[in-house]
Design a protein around this motif. Structure first.
Motif, mmCIF file in Angstrom:
data_model
loop_
_atom_site.group_PDB
_atom_site.id
_atom_site.type_symbol
_atom_site.label_atom_id
_atom_site.label_comp_id
_atom_site.label_asym_id
_atom_site.label_seq_id
_atom_site.Cartn_x
_atom_site.Cartn_y
_atom_site.Cartn_z
ATOM 1 N N ALA A 1 0.825 -1.210 0.000
ATOM 2 C CA ALA A 1 0.000 0.000 0.000
ATOM 3 C C ALA A 1 0.857 1.257 0.000
ATOM 4 O O ALA A 1 0.564 2.224 -0.706
ATOM 5 N N SER A 2 1.947 1.246 0.775
ATOM 6 C CA SER A 2 2.833 2.404 0.823
ATOM 7 C C SER A 2 3.521 2.634 -0.517
ATOM 8 O O SER A 2 3.678 3.775 -0.969
ATOM 9 N N SER A 3 3.933 1.554 -1.168
ATOM 10 C CA SER A 3 4.613 1.663 -2.457
ATOM 11 C C SER A 3 3.693 2.226 -3.534
ATOM 12 O O SER A 3 4.060 3.122 -4.295
ATOM 13 N N VAL A 4 2.488 1.688 -3.619
ATOM 14 C CA VAL A 4 1.539 2.150 -4.631
ATOM 15 C C VAL A 4 1.077 3.566 -4.321
ATOM 16 O O VAL A 4 0.852 4.375 -5.233
ATOM 17 N N ALA A 5 0.972 3.920 -3.037
ATOM 18 C CA ALA A 5 0.598 5.286 -2.666
ATOM 19 C C ALA A 5 1.613 6.284 -3.195
ATOM 20 O O ALA A 5 1.259 7.368 -3.670
ATOM 21 N N ALA A 6 2.889 5.923 -3.137
ATOM 22 C CA ALA A 6 3.928 6.812 -3.655
ATOM 23 C C ALA A 6 3.792 7.008 -5.160
ATOM 24 O O ALA A 6 4.066 8.094 -5.684
ATOM 25 N N MET B 1 8.862 17.271 -14.158
ATOM 26 C CA MET B 1 9.783 17.172 -13.023
ATOM 27 C C MET B 1 9.058 16.754 -11.748
ATOM 28 O O MET B 1 9.606 15.991 -10.944
ATOM 29 N N ALA B 2 7.830 17.220 -11.553
ATOM 30 C CA ALA B 2 7.065 16.782 -10.386
ATOM 31 C C ALA B 2 6.860 15.273 -10.419
ATOM 32 O O ALA B 2 7.038 14.577 -9.400
ATOM 33 N N MET B 3 6.511 14.741 -11.572
ATOM 34 C CA MET B 3 6.309 13.297 -11.689
ATOM 35 C C MET B 3 7.621 12.545 -11.553
ATOM 36 O O MET B 3 7.683 11.485 -10.914
ATOM 37 N N GLY B 4 8.696 13.093 -12.139
ATOM 38 C CA GLY B 4 9.992 12.430 -12.044
ATOM 39 C C GLY B 4 10.509 12.360 -10.620
ATOM 40 O O GLY B 4 10.998 11.314 -10.175
ATOM 41 N N VAL B 5 10.403 13.460 -9.883
ATOM 42 C CA VAL B 5 10.878 13.487 -8.501
ATOM 43 C C VAL B 5 10.007 12.602 -7.609
ATOM 44 O O VAL B 5 10.513 11.862 -6.759
ATOM 45 N N ALA B 6 8.697 12.674 -7.785
ATOM 46 C CA ALA B 6 7.804 11.808 -7.009
ATOM 47 C C ALA B 6 8.081 10.339 -7.306
ATOM 48 O O ALA B 6 8.039 9.489 -6.402
ATOM 49 N N LEU B 7 8.392 10.045 -8.554
ATOM 50 C CA LEU B 7 8.722 8.671 -8.928
ATOM 51 C C LEU B 7 10.040 8.244 -8.291
ATOM 52 O O LEU B 7 10.205 7.090 -7.875
ATOM 53 N N PHE B 8 10.991 9.168 -8.181
ATOM 54 C CA PHE B 8 12.268 8.865 -7.538
ATOM 55 C C PHE B 8 12.075 8.537 -6.060
ATOM 56 O O PHE B 8 12.767 7.673 -5.498
ATOM 57 N N VAL B 9 11.145 9.233 -5.416
ATOM 58 C CA VAL B 9 10.840 8.933 -4.018
ATOM 59 C C VAL B 9 10.303 7.504 -3.889
ATOM 60 O O VAL B 9 10.584 6.806 -2.917
ATOM 61 N N ALA B 10 9.557 7.066 -4.898
ATOM 62 C CA ALA B 10 8.978 5.731 -4.867
ATOM 63 C C ALA B 10 9.971 4.660 -5.277
ATOM 64 O O ALA B 10 10.007 3.569 -4.695
ATOM 65 N N ALA C 1 14.801 -4.278 0.768
ATOM 66 C CA ALA C 1 14.656 -4.870 -0.562
ATOM 67 C C ALA C 1 15.898 -5.676 -0.890
ATOM 68 O O ALA C 1 16.972 -5.480 -0.321
ATOM 69 N N ALA C 2 15.766 -6.579 -1.868
ATOM 70 C CA ALA C 2 16.882 -7.426 -2.243
ATOM 71 C C ALA C 2 17.970 -6.643 -2.932
ATOM 72 O O ALA C 2 19.132 -7.014 -2.901
ATOM 73 N N SER C 3 17.605 -5.563 -3.565
ATOM 74 C CA SER C 3 18.575 -4.757 -4.308
ATOM 75 C C SER C 3 18.337 -3.296 -4.009
ATOM 76 O O SER C 3 17.218 -2.857 -3.875
ATOM 77 N N VAL C 4 19.436 -2.535 -3.917
ATOM 78 C CA VAL C 4 19.322 -1.103 -3.654
ATOM 79 C C VAL C 4 18.560 -0.420 -4.768
ATOM 80 O O VAL C 4 17.755 0.483 -4.553
ATOM 81 N N ASP C 5 18.798 -0.879 -5.990
ATOM 82 C CA ASP C 5 18.142 -0.260 -7.133
ATOM 83 C C ASP C 5 16.653 -0.498 -7.127
ATOM 84 O O ASP C 5 15.878 0.283 -7.685
ATOM 85 N N GLU C 6 16.216 -1.599 -6.496
ATOM 86 C CA GLU C 6 14.800 -1.933 -6.490
ATOM 87 C C GLU C 6 14.100 -1.468 -5.225
ATOM 88 O O GLU C 6 12.926 -1.710 -5.018
ATOM 89 N N ARG C 7 14.839 -0.806 -4.342
ATOM 90 C CA ARG C 7 14.267 -0.450 -3.052
ATOM 91 C C ARG C 7 13.144 0.564 -3.219
ATOM 92 O O ARG C 7 13.293 1.539 -3.926
ATOM 93 N N ASP C 8 12.065 0.309 -2.553
ATOM 94 C CA ASP C 8 10.959 1.249 -2.555
ATOM 95 C C ASP C 8 11.158 2.240 -1.418
ATOM 96 O O ASP C 8 11.117 1.869 -0.251
ATOM 97 N N LEU C 9 11.422 3.487 -1.733
ATOM 98 C CA LEU C 9 11.729 4.485 -0.720
ATOM 99 C C LEU C 9 10.488 5.088 -0.103
ATOM 100 O O LEU C 9 10.579 5.913 0.791
ATOM 101 N N ALA C 10 9.318 4.723 -0.628
ATOM 102 C CA ALA C 10 8.109 5.339 -0.124
ATOM 103 C C ALA C 10 7.796 4.914 1.296
ATOM 104 O O ALA C 10 7.153 5.627 2.041
#
Length: 237
Positions: free
Chosen positions: A68-73, A128-137, A227-236
């Motif tokens: 839920a937290s990941s999809v919310a982000a 940029m708003a979408m890109g930054v928000a996506l980076f947070v996720a 997460a198993a990988s830093v690149d795949e980590r969900d930061l949300a």
């Protein structure tokens, strides 16, 4: 404010002519390509990137809280873009900066019919708003999104419809809205999506069937998951 960058002797206008000058020397097909990409293509690409990230996230084994937290982000990404554009409305009315082709001669304008004010760029703000928000996720998808936002800003100047500072202002506005309001958005959206996950008809939007089976009771609700990988980590979370 209306006279902002009215003189051709300042760096903002000099850079405008340097970037837009590339359009004069480019072949016609390239200008038409940049016109489409800068006006519609990159916005569509950003939406598809968010959808792709959502599809990836919902298939990953996760607890109900984490999913839920990941999809919310990810839901926050388009909402942040829309809110940033709304914030831009009074900014444009206050600054009242004309489009560059109205004050400066010799520009190669690839898109006609732009009659609204120039500062700040809606396209730069949205991407940029979408890109930054996506980076947070998600870092991996977010870096791609931020790259698309930077490319959008370049295209808007190349097309002759914005000053470079219009684009920089859009980047700043989009970033500020996406980052500053992200905690509030997560707090409001996560319970909604957690409830949707528990429902029989909307749960698919939060977790796929395999993710639900594999991730069920894998984590104590509220616990932090690595997460198993830093690149795949969900930061949300």
């Amino acid at each position: 404010m209306a006279g902002l960058a009215a003189s051709g002797s300042n760096p903002d206008v000099d850079l405008l002519y340097d970037i837009n000058g590339l359009a004069k020397d480019a072949p016609h097909w390239l200008d038409r390509t940049v016109e489409f990409v800068g006006e519609y293509g990159l916005l569509l690409a950003m939406v598809l990137l968010v959808v792709w990230c959502w599809w990836t996230v919902r298939r990953r084994p996760a607890s109900a809280e984490e999913a839920a937290s990941s999809v919310a982000a990810l839901v926050w990404a388009p909402l942040a873009a829309g809110l940033a554009v709304l914030v831009n409305v009074p900014i444009r009315g206050f600054v009242e900066r004309p489009r560059p082709f109205l004050d400066h001669q010799g520009l190669e304008v690839l898109v006609s019919g732009k009659t609204d004010y120039s500062f700040v760029s809606d396209h730069a703000t949205i991407t940029m708003a979408m890109g930054v928000a996506l980076f947070v996720a998600n870092r991996k998808f977010g870096l791609v999104g931020i790259g698309l936002g930077l490319l959008e800003g370049f295209c808007r100047v190349y097309m002759g419809v914005h000053y470079p500072t219009d684009v920089v202002g859009g980047f700043a506005l989009g970033t500020a809205v996406a980052l500053l309001l992200s905690p509030v958005a997560s707090m409001l959206l996560t319970p909604v999506l957690k409830a949707a996950d528990a429902s029989g008809w909307a749960g698919w939007a939060v977790r796929g069937r395999s993710a639900r089976v594999d991730g069920q009771d894998a984590v104590v609700p509220g616990a932090r998951v690595e997460a198993a990988s830093v690149d795949e980590r969900d930061l949300a979370a």
